[in-house]
Motif scaffolding. Structure first.
Motif, mmCIF file in Angstrom:
data_model
loop_
_atom_site.group_PDB
_atom_site.id
_atom_site.type_symbol
_atom_site.label_atom_id
_atom_site.label_comp_id
_atom_site.label_asym_id
_atom_site.label_seq_id
_atom_site.Cartn_x
_atom_site.Cartn_y
_atom_site.Cartn_z
ATOM 1 N N LEU A 39 12.944 6.728 32.728
ATOM 2 C CA LEU A 39 14.189 6.394 32.278
ATOM 3 C C LEU A 39 14.227 5.854 34.162
ATOM 4 C CD1 LEU A 39 15.404 9.436 30.795
ATOM 5 C CD2 LEU A 39 15.636 7.270 30.270
ATOM 6 N N LEU A 42 13.716 1.747 33.380
ATOM 7 C CA LEU A 42 15.053 1.528 33.073
ATOM 8 C C LEU A 42 15.772 1.387 33.772
ATOM 9 C CD1 LEU A 42 14.568 3.265 29.422
ATOM 10 C CD2 LEU A 42 13.811 1.039 30.600
ATOM 11 N N VAL A 46 17.378 -2.491 35.068
ATOM 12 C CA VAL A 46 18.677 -2.815 34.083
ATOM 13 C C VAL A 46 19.458 -3.955 35.745
ATOM 14 C CG1 VAL A 46 20.266 -1.053 33.844
ATOM 15 C CG2 VAL A 46 20.040 -3.034 32.454
ATOM 16 N N MET A 90 22.525 10.307 38.480
ATOM 17 C CA MET A 90 21.593 10.450 37.210
ATOM 18 C C MET A 90 19.939 11.489 36.702
ATOM 19 S SD MET A 90 24.393 11.086 34.584
ATOM 20 C CE MET A 90 25.400 10.064 34.902
ATOM 21 N N PHE A 93 20.038 14.139 38.843
ATOM 22 C CA PHE A 93 20.320 15.424 37.725
ATOM 23 C C PHE A 93 19.455 15.331 37.114
ATOM 24 C CE2 PHE A 93 22.135 17.391 34.006
ATOM 25 C CZ PHE A 93 23.386 17.838 34.834
ATOM 26 N N ILE A 94 18.906 14.503 36.480
ATOM 27 C CA ILE A 94 17.773 15.267 35.186
ATOM 28 C C ILE A 94 16.118 15.992 36.342
ATOM 29 C CG2 ILE A 94 16.846 12.787 34.980
ATOM 30 C CD1 ILE A 94 16.495 13.024 32.155
ATOM 31 N N LEU A 97 17.519 18.671 36.052
ATOM 32 C CA LEU A 97 17.286 19.668 34.752
ATOM 33 C C LEU A 97 15.819 19.821 34.192
ATOM 34 C CD1 LEU A 97 18.908 20.541 32.720
ATOM 35 C CD2 LEU A 97 18.967 18.194 31.578
ATOM 36 N N LEU A 105 11.359 27.698 30.856
ATOM 37 C CA LEU A 105 10.451 27.266 29.101
ATOM 38 C C LEU A 105 9.314 28.017 29.271
ATOM 39 C CD1 LEU A 105 12.503 24.090 27.782
ATOM 40 C CD2 LEU A 105 13.040 26.902 27.214
ATOM 41 N N LEU B 140 30.315 11.813 30.786
ATOM 42 C CA LEU B 140 28.004 12.149 30.108
ATOM 43 C C LEU B 140 28.333 13.420 31.258
ATOM 44 C CD1 LEU B 140 26.985 8.930 28.947
ATOM 45 C CD2 LEU B 140 27.617 11.333 27.980
ATOM 46 N N LEU B 141 28.175 12.888 32.786
ATOM 47 C CA LEU B 141 27.814 13.785 33.749
ATOM 48 C C LEU B 141 28.213 14.997 34.067
ATOM 49 C CD1 LEU B 141 25.881 13.708 36.258
ATOM 50 C CD2 LEU B 141 27.319 13.009 37.633
ATOM 51 N N TYR B 144 27.503 17.007 30.542
ATOM 52 C CA TYR B 144 26.093 17.897 31.113
ATOM 53 C C TYR B 144 26.457 19.253 32.291
ATOM 54 C CZ TYR B 144 24.029 13.083 30.784
ATOM 55 O OH TYR B 144 24.460 12.026 30.823
ATOM 56 N N VAL B 156 18.969 24.771 27.825
ATOM 57 C CA VAL B 156 18.416 23.136 28.581
ATOM 58 C C VAL B 156 17.374 22.590 28.130
ATOM 59 C CG1 VAL B 156 16.354 23.678 30.361
ATOM 60 C CG2 VAL B 156 18.234 25.355 30.768
ATOM 61 N N ARG B 157 16.106 23.401 26.956
ATOM 62 C CA ARG B 157 16.454 22.117 26.155
ATOM 63 C C ARG B 157 17.064 21.413 25.318
ATOM 64 N NH1 ARG B 157 12.698 25.300 23.231
ATOM 65 N NH2 ARG B 157 14.437 26.486 23.046
ATOM 66 N N GLY B 159 20.154 20.085 26.509
ATOM 67 C CA GLY B 159 20.542 19.807 27.702
ATOM 68 C C GLY B 159 19.936 18.691 27.824
ATOM 69 N N LEU B 160 18.224 18.744 27.645
ATOM 70 C CA LEU B 160 16.874 17.655 28.345
ATOM 71 C C LEU B 160 17.324 16.793 27.766
ATOM 72 C CD1 LEU B 160 15.665 17.754 30.617
ATOM 73 C CD2 LEU B 160 13.068 18.046 29.171
ATOM 74 N N HIS B 161 17.312 17.005 26.226
ATOM 75 C CA HIS B 161 17.303 16.430 25.051
ATOM 76 C C HIS B 161 18.784 14.669 25.072
ATOM 77 C CE1 HIS B 161 14.679 18.371 22.399
ATOM 78 N NE2 HIS B 161 14.076 18.115 24.098
ATOM 79 N N VAL B 163 20.725 14.737 28.402
ATOM 80 C CA VAL B 163 20.641 13.842 28.736
ATOM 81 C C VAL B 163 19.566 13.129 28.985
ATOM 82 C CG1 VAL B 163 20.724 13.905 31.619
ATOM 83 C CG2 VAL B 163 20.928 15.735 30.809
ATOM 84 N N ALA B 164 18.242 13.402 29.132
ATOM 85 C CA ALA B 164 17.509 11.647 28.655
ATOM 86 C C ALA B 164 17.612 11.179 27.759
ATOM 87 C CB ALA B 164 16.112 12.110 27.687
ATOM 88 N N LEU B 167 20.787 9.156 29.462
ATOM 89 C CA LEU B 167 20.175 7.964 29.998
ATOM 90 C C LEU B 167 20.036 6.423 29.605
ATOM 91 C CD1 LEU B 167 19.197 10.367 33.408
ATOM 92 C CD2 LEU B 167 21.232 8.684 32.941
ATOM 93 N N ALA B 168 19.116 7.169 28.323
ATOM 94 C CA ALA B 168 18.512 5.605 27.733
ATOM 95 C C ALA B 168 19.827 4.582 27.022
ATOM 96 C CB ALA B 168 17.535 6.406 27.073
ATOM 97 N N THR B 171 21.254 3.198 29.487
ATOM 98 C CA THR B 171 20.565 1.570 30.262
ATOM 99 C C THR B 171 20.820 0.224 29.476
ATOM 100 O OG1 THR B 171 19.561 2.927 31.047
ATOM 101 C CG2 THR B 171 18.345 0.670 30.774
#
Lengths: 132, 510
Positions: A39, A42, A46, A90, A93-94, A97, A105, B140-141, B144, B156-157, B159-161, B163-164, B167-168, B171
């Motif tokens: 990311l 990416l 951009v 961002m 943040f990630i 996270l 997990l 978005l921020l 999150y 968390v799981r 959230g990870l998806h 956020v990712a 972010l894409a 872009t």
């Protein structure tokens, strides 16, 4: 002059392309670290792309002057600055996270599945995991 | 130039800053009241704005007094103000529920909530494409943070998806905006509309590609098929008031689609006109179908409601895709209904889950929950509301969409999908209702439940649900004036030249 610009544009386009391709590849990986790096790549791509939207120019002034033949477009630079700041935040943040996900997990797998945990029944494994 | 236009953006930012500053100083009870007061003021500000734009005037606020297209403008027209009104009402009731205990455990819940509102208001009011990106990132921020509120493995799981993916999506948004700027040389939406309509043939392909890239981004936000996969997990794993507030989040995507593809790539856009015409209707109908199947397959109530959100996005975008004044007006009416109904349902599901102990909202027979008759009654009313049975607003919204589609060539598809999705939705909700309330297990559990009967219903938590349901009743009682308003909104949207003239001033030569 013209050739050098042409080659410069080709080079920049190539860089953006390679960055994007690497970013997409890494973002599709199964672990959080490559995903974060992907990311980030990416966002680099951009940012570079936004920068080039004002066209590549050499030696043109950004502010008004009497001798200027033309001007460099200042707006893309402002856009890039905004985009950099946002993508920076961002990314931070990630990363946090992902660390939290690793702690909660017990794995850095993006689906939270443990290593070697093959799901014989996709549905059951998904639901079992969610309750965990 | 009235400063009222920017007030719905600035006020939540101010409230968020204040709540952030006092988070350690002032006890939680006071911060809760502060936040609720701020939300009431937000509703009042938006109501003032509604009065100003209801007559059809398009208000433009040039930031720093830089004239468009050089500066950033905020534009308040009927559509943005309608979205603002729906947002602020949902936010108020979500917060009313959150102050009953959900907000404890994190000092940042209240500031984040206001920041979310700040981002949403900005996204609805801005007249600049890059600024839209910035407000998307803000909302978005904040989302999150809200999504992950109180943590836990599930959140968390999911959230990870979330956020990712976003972010894409950001872009892609930047790529699309950059391309448009590189070709057309502007970011102001009204100016983009003018420039896009005059695209020279050699650039047509690039502009179209950028326009479709933007559509991908908005489809991701709106959870249109095939980009809806993030939604069920994210919405069903987060806390109830956040899920209720998120009921408006998919509508941001729907709003952006409506705005960009009526204004920039609308009917008057010459060579790039009707850019997503061939895509939107089939995708929207497919989204409804898949969402309905998801509702049938869901094993948890909250996941079922999350799929319900997907279905409502499908219906909404179907209405927008039909593209007539009547259908867009009907869609906007349905938008308000579906937001309120989904929010109420998420809150209710939380109450049901709390009454069932470890079983939570899983759709398995379990113990009789406390105050089963009352909660079951609410479930019944909400289910009728969301599945579009008479006499509530879901029925009216669907009827208006169907009515608008009746004379169009795509009528058989629209009727077929909407009506069968409605039927299957009723079946899915009836099954959930009977599992949760009728097939509740026997005597051993009953003693426990009887003990809880003494507690009495938790009216504090029921109040926001009642409020949201009353809003839906309001939508029915004042259906006439409200649908007139949404119809007028659609009329305004289908005449982008008025918007363009309001922002850019009169053209030098016609």
């Amino acid at each position: 002059m013209l050739e050098s610009l042409l080659s410069m544009e080709a080079l920049i386009a190539l860089i953006i392309g390679v960055l994007t391709a690497s970013g997409v590849y890494l973002a599709l990986r199964a672990r959080t670290f490559p995903v974060v790096i992907g990311l980030t790549l990416l966002s680099y791509a951009v940012n570079l792309f936004l920068f080039v939207t004002g066209r590549l120019t050499v030696g043109l002034p950004p502010v008004i002057s009497d001798q200027a033949a033309g001007y460099a477009d200042p707006l893309p630079q402002a856009l890039v600055l905004t985009a950099i700041v946002i993508s920076f935040g961002m990314t931070a943040f990630i990363i946090m996270l992902s660390l939290k996900a690793r702690a909660e997990l017990g794995t850095d797998q993006v689906d939270g599945r443990l290593d070697g945990d093959v799901a014989p029944d996709e549905h059951g494994a998904g639901r079992g995991g969610e309750r965990g | 130039m009235s400063h009222l236009i920017i007030a719905p953006i600035l006020f939540p930012l101010l409230a968020a800053t204040l709540l952030l500053l006092v988070r350690r100083v002032i006890p939680l009870r006071v911060r809760r009241s502060l936040n609720l007061v701020a939300l009431v003021i937000q509703i009042l500000l938006v109501s003032l704005l509604v009065q100003r734009v209801a007559g059809g005037e398009i208000l433009v606020y040039a930031l720093g007094n830089w004239p468009a297209p050089y500066g950033i403008v905020m534009v308040a027209d009927r559509l943005s103000v309608w979205m603002l009104l729906v947002t602020s009402l949902v936010a108020f009731f979500a917060m009313l529920y959150a102050v009953r205990g959900t907000d404890a455990g994190s000092r940042h819940f209240h500031p984040l909530f206001q920041l979310q509102l700040f981002g949403l208001s900005g996204a609805f009011l801005t007249g600049d494409l890059f600024n839209l990106f910035v407000f998307f990132e803000i909302l978005l921020l904040a989302s999150y943070g809200l999504l992950l509120h109180r943590g836990g493995a599930n959140r968390v799981r999911a959230g990870l998806h979330f956020v990712a993916l976003n972010l894409a999506g950001s872009t892609l948004f930047l790529f699309a905006v950059g391309t448009l700027y590189a070709i057309l040389g502007t970011l102001n939406m009204a100016d983009l509309a003018v420039k896009a309509a005059a695209t020279p043939p050699e650039n047509l392909g690039v502009v179209r590609a950028a326009g479709l890239l933007l559509f991908v981004v908005f489809a991701l936000k709106a959870a249109l098929i095939p980009l809806y996969l993030w939604l069920p997990a994210a919405y069903s794993s987060t806390s109830a008031p956040v899920a209720a507030l998120f009921a408006i989040m998919t509508k941001v995507g729907a709003y952006s689609i409506l705005r960009v593809y009526t204004l920039i790539f609308g009917a008057e856009a010459g060579p790039v006109a009707d850019l997503i015409g061939p895509w939107l209707l089939p995708l929207a109908l497919a989204t409804m179908t898949i969402g309905t199947l998801g509702m049938l397959a869901a094993h948890e109530l909250r996941r079922q409601i999350a799929y319900l959100v997907v279905v409502s996005v499908g219906l909404l975008l179907t209405a927008f895709a039909l593209g007539t004044e009547a259908s867009i007006g009907a869609g906007l009416y349905y938008l308000a209904h579906s937001t309120f109904a989904a929010a109420a349902f998420f809150l209710l599901a939380d109450m049901i889950a709390m009454g069932r102990g470890t079983l939570a909202d899983r759709l398995d027979p379990g113990p009789v929950i406390a105050n089963a008759n009352l909660i079951g009654g609410f479930f019944f009313v909400t289910a009728i509301l969301v599945s579009g049975l008479p006499p509530l607003s879901g029925f009216l919204g669907k009827y208006m969409v169907l009515n608008a589609a009746a004379d169009l060539p795509s009528m058989p598809w629209v009727f077929g999908v909407i009506l069968s999705a409605g039927l299957l939705g009723v079946i899915a909700l009836a099954r959930s209702g009977s599992l949760l309330f009728y097939r509740a297990e026997g005597l051993i559990e009953r003693t426990g439940a009887a003990g809880r009967h003494a507690v009495g219903p938790n009216w504090g938590r029921l109040l926001p649900i009642i409020g949201l349901l009353l809003l839906c009743v309001t939508l029915v009682v004042w259906a006439g004036p409200l649908s007139d308003y949404t119809r007028a909104t659609a009329e305004q949207l289908l005449e982008p030249s008025v918007y363009i003239r309001a922002v850019l001033g009169d053209p030098p030569s016609p």
